[in-house]
Design a protein around this motif. Sequence first.
Motif, PDB file in Angstrom:
ATOM      1  N   ILE A 122      14.374  23.498 -15.361  1.00  0.00           N
ATOM      2  CA  ILE A 122      13.372  24.236 -14.788  1.00  0.00           C
ATOM      3  C   ILE A 122      13.323  23.674 -13.128  1.00  0.00           C
ATOM      4  N   LYS A 123      13.100  24.704 -12.501  1.00  0.00           N
ATOM      5  CA  LYS A 123      12.648  24.932 -10.922  1.00  0.00           C
ATOM      6  C   LYS A 123      10.828  24.301 -10.567  1.00  0.00           C
ATOM      7  N   LEU A 124      11.017  24.238  -9.927  1.00  0.00           N
ATOM      8  CA  LEU A 124       9.994  22.968  -9.315  1.00  0.00           C
ATOM      9  C   LEU A 124       9.500  22.360  -7.944  1.00  0.00           C
ATOM     10  N   VAL A 125       8.818  22.310  -7.576  1.00  0.00           N
ATOM     11  CA  VAL A 125       8.202  21.975  -6.393  1.00  0.00           C
ATOM     12  C   VAL A 125       7.672  20.236  -6.323  1.00  0.00           C
ATOM     13  N   VAL A 126       8.455  19.464  -5.750  1.00  0.00           N
ATOM     14  CA  VAL A 126       8.487  17.807  -6.092  1.00  0.00           C
ATOM     15  C   VAL A 126       7.604  17.772  -4.661  1.00  0.00           C
ATOM     16  N   LYS A 127       6.168  16.923  -4.794  1.00  0.00           N
ATOM     17  CA  LYS A 127       5.423  16.670  -3.377  1.00  0.00           C
ATOM     18  C   LYS A 127       5.450  15.178  -3.443  1.00  0.00           C
ATOM     19  N   TRP A 128       5.731  14.424  -2.634  1.00  0.00           N
ATOM     20  CA  TRP A 128       6.239  13.304  -2.070  1.00  0.00           C
ATOM     21  C   TRP A 128       4.971  12.740  -0.658  1.00  0.00           C
ATOM     22  N   GLU A 129       4.527  12.048  -1.381  1.00  0.00           N
ATOM     23  CA  GLU A 129       3.595  11.158  -0.437  1.00  0.00           C
ATOM     24  C   GLU A 129       3.745   9.758  -0.082  1.00  0.00           C
ATOM     25  N   LEU A 130       3.257   9.750   1.259  1.00  0.00           N
ATOM     26  CA  LEU A 130       3.757   7.845   1.219  1.00  0.00           C
ATOM     27  C   LEU A 130       2.039   7.656   2.469  1.00  0.00           C
ATOM     28  N   LYS A 131       1.221   7.042   1.244  1.00  0.00           N
ATOM     29  CA  LYS A 131      -0.508   6.970   1.922  1.00  0.00           C
ATOM     30  C   LYS A 131      -0.228   5.206   2.716  1.00  0.00           C
ATOM     31  N   ASP A 132      -0.922   5.663   3.683  1.00  0.00           N
ATOM     32  CA  ASP A 132      -1.675   3.989   4.227  1.00  0.00           C
ATOM     33  C   ASP A 132      -2.212   2.864   3.769  1.00  0.00           C
ATOM     34  N   ASP A 133      -3.173   2.381   3.783  1.00  0.00           N
ATOM     35  CA  ASP A 133      -4.137   1.625   3.722  1.00  0.00           C
ATOM     36  C   ASP A 133      -5.883   2.268   3.145  1.00  0.00           C
ATOM     37  N   ASP A 134      -5.973   3.604   3.671  1.00  0.00           N
ATOM     38  CA  ASP A 134      -7.247   3.952   4.181  1.00  0.00           C
ATOM     39  C   ASP A 134      -6.573   5.067   3.058  1.00  0.00           C
ATOM     40  N   LYS A 135      -5.475   5.259   2.301  1.00  0.00           N
ATOM     41  CA  LYS A 135      -5.046   6.199   1.220  1.00  0.00           C
ATOM     42  C   LYS A 135      -4.639   7.815   2.098  1.00  0.00           C
ATOM     43  N   ASN A 136      -4.464   7.642   3.792  1.00  0.00           N
ATOM     44  CA  ASN A 136      -4.196   9.069   3.881  1.00  0.00           C
ATOM     45  C   ASN A 136      -2.730   9.698   3.918  1.00  0.00           C
ATOM     46  N   ASP A 137      -2.185  10.255   3.995  1.00  0.00           N
ATOM     47  CA  ASP A 137      -1.218  10.598   4.033  1.00  0.00           C
ATOM     48  C   ASP A 137      -0.051   9.946   5.611  1.00  0.00           C
ATOM     49  N   LEU A 138       0.949   8.788   5.346  1.00  0.00           N
ATOM     50  CA  LEU A 138       1.205   8.802   6.394  1.00  0.00           C
ATOM     51  C   LEU A 138       2.782   9.747   6.319  1.00  0.00           C
ATOM     52  N   PHE A 139       2.845  10.455   5.463  1.00  0.00           N
ATOM     53  CA  PHE A 139       3.709  12.037   5.132  1.00  0.00           C
ATOM     54  C   PHE A 139       3.128  11.950   3.571  1.00  0.00           C
ATOM     55  N   CYS A 140       2.834  13.811   4.245  1.00  0.00           N
ATOM     56  CA  CYS A 140       3.640  14.269   2.322  1.00  0.00           C
ATOM     57  C   CYS A 140       4.049  15.717   2.438  1.00  0.00           C
ATOM     58  N   ILE A 141       4.832  15.794   2.147  1.00  0.00           N
ATOM     59  CA  ILE A 141       5.890  16.285   2.025  1.00  0.00           C
ATOM     60  C   ILE A 141       6.466  17.762   0.782  1.00  0.00           C
ATOM     61  N   ASN A 142       6.466  18.810   0.331  1.00  0.00           N
ATOM     62  CA  ASN A 142       6.981  19.326  -0.650  1.00  0.00           C
ATOM     63  C   ASN A 142       7.890  20.124  -0.061  1.00  0.00           C
ATOM     64  N   PHE A 143       8.730  19.508  -1.157  1.00  0.00           N
ATOM     65  CA  PHE A 143      10.312  20.599  -1.236  1.00  0.00           C
ATOM     66  C   PHE A 143      10.991  20.747  -2.950  1.00  0.00           C
ATOM     67  N   PRO A 144      11.241  22.211  -2.437  1.00  0.00           N
ATOM     68  CA  PRO A 144      11.973  23.072  -4.262  1.00  0.00           C
ATOM     69  C   PRO A 144      13.165  21.874  -4.734  1.00  0.00           C
ATOM     70  N   VAL A 145      13.312  22.219  -6.160  1.00  0.00           N
ATOM     71  CA  VAL A 145      14.632  22.035  -6.534  1.00  0.00           C
ATOM     72  C   VAL A 145      14.301  22.467  -7.940  1.00  0.00           C
ATOM     73  N   GLN A 146      15.900  21.757  -9.281  1.00  0.00           N
ATOM     74  CA  GLN A 146      16.201  23.037  -9.682  1.00  0.00           C
ATOM     75  C   GLN A 146      16.686  21.642 -10.499  1.00  0.00           C
ATOM     76  N   ILE A 147      16.048  21.407 -11.220  1.00  0.00           N
ATOM     77  CA  ILE A 147      16.751  20.422 -12.890  1.00  0.00           C
ATOM     78  C   ILE A 147      17.702  20.722 -13.083  1.00  0.00           C
ATOM     79  N   VAL A 148      18.761  20.491 -13.559  1.00  0.00           N
ATOM     80  CA  VAL A 148      19.897  21.457 -14.470  1.00  0.00           C
ATOM     81  C   VAL A 148      20.574  20.057 -15.167  1.00  0.00           C
ATOM     82  N   SER A 149      20.982  21.229 -16.509  1.00  0.00           N
ATOM     83  CA  SER A 149      22.053  20.023 -17.155  1.00  0.00           C
ATOM     84  C   SER A 149      23.286  19.341 -17.247  1.00  0.00           C
TER      85      SER A 149
END
Length: 149
Positions: A122-149
Motif C-alpha cells: 500500500i501507499k501511505l504517509v508515515v507520521k513520525w513525532e518526537l515528543k519532549d517532556d511536555d508532550k510537545n513535538d520536538l519534531f513532527c514529520i510526514n513522508f510518503p512511502v510505498q510498502i512493496v513485496s
Amino acid sequence: MDVRTGFVVLLCLMGFTCADPVKFKDCGSSSGKVAIVDITPCTSQPCELHKGQSYSVNVTFSSAVVSQTSTAVVHGIIAGVPIPFPIPMEDGCKSGIKCPIQMKQQYHYLNSLPVKSEYPSIKLVVKWELKDDDKNDLFCINFPVQIVS
C-alpha cells in the motif's frame, strides 16, 4: 569541507546508498525544527519499503527547548486514519540523542523502521513525532512511502 559533508562522503565510501534526503512535510514541530530526513536505503521517492526488511531513519533537528526526555510516536496514515506503527525503540534518548536535550542544539535522531511481512502492499504517509517532556513535538514529520513485496 564541513563535518556533515565529510560524514556523508565517508558513508558513501563505506558502501551506503547515497540518495537525496527524503522529502518531508513538517506537521507541527512546535519545540524544534527539522533540517534533514534520511532513510536508508531509499533510492527513490516515495521510498519503497520492502516487506520483511528494516530501514534506518535519521532526522537532523534543532531543539527550541530544554527537555530531559524524548519519546517517539509513529503512525501510518491510511485514508486519513492514523494507525500506530510500532518501532523498536521509543526512547529518543537511546536513539542517538544525548539527553538532556539542550536549547539551540542540533541533534541526530537515529532509529529503525521495520516493515513486517504481514503488512499490506500500500501507499501511505508515515507520521513520525518526537515528543519532549511536555508532550510537545520536538519534531513532527510526514513522508510518503510505498510498502512493496
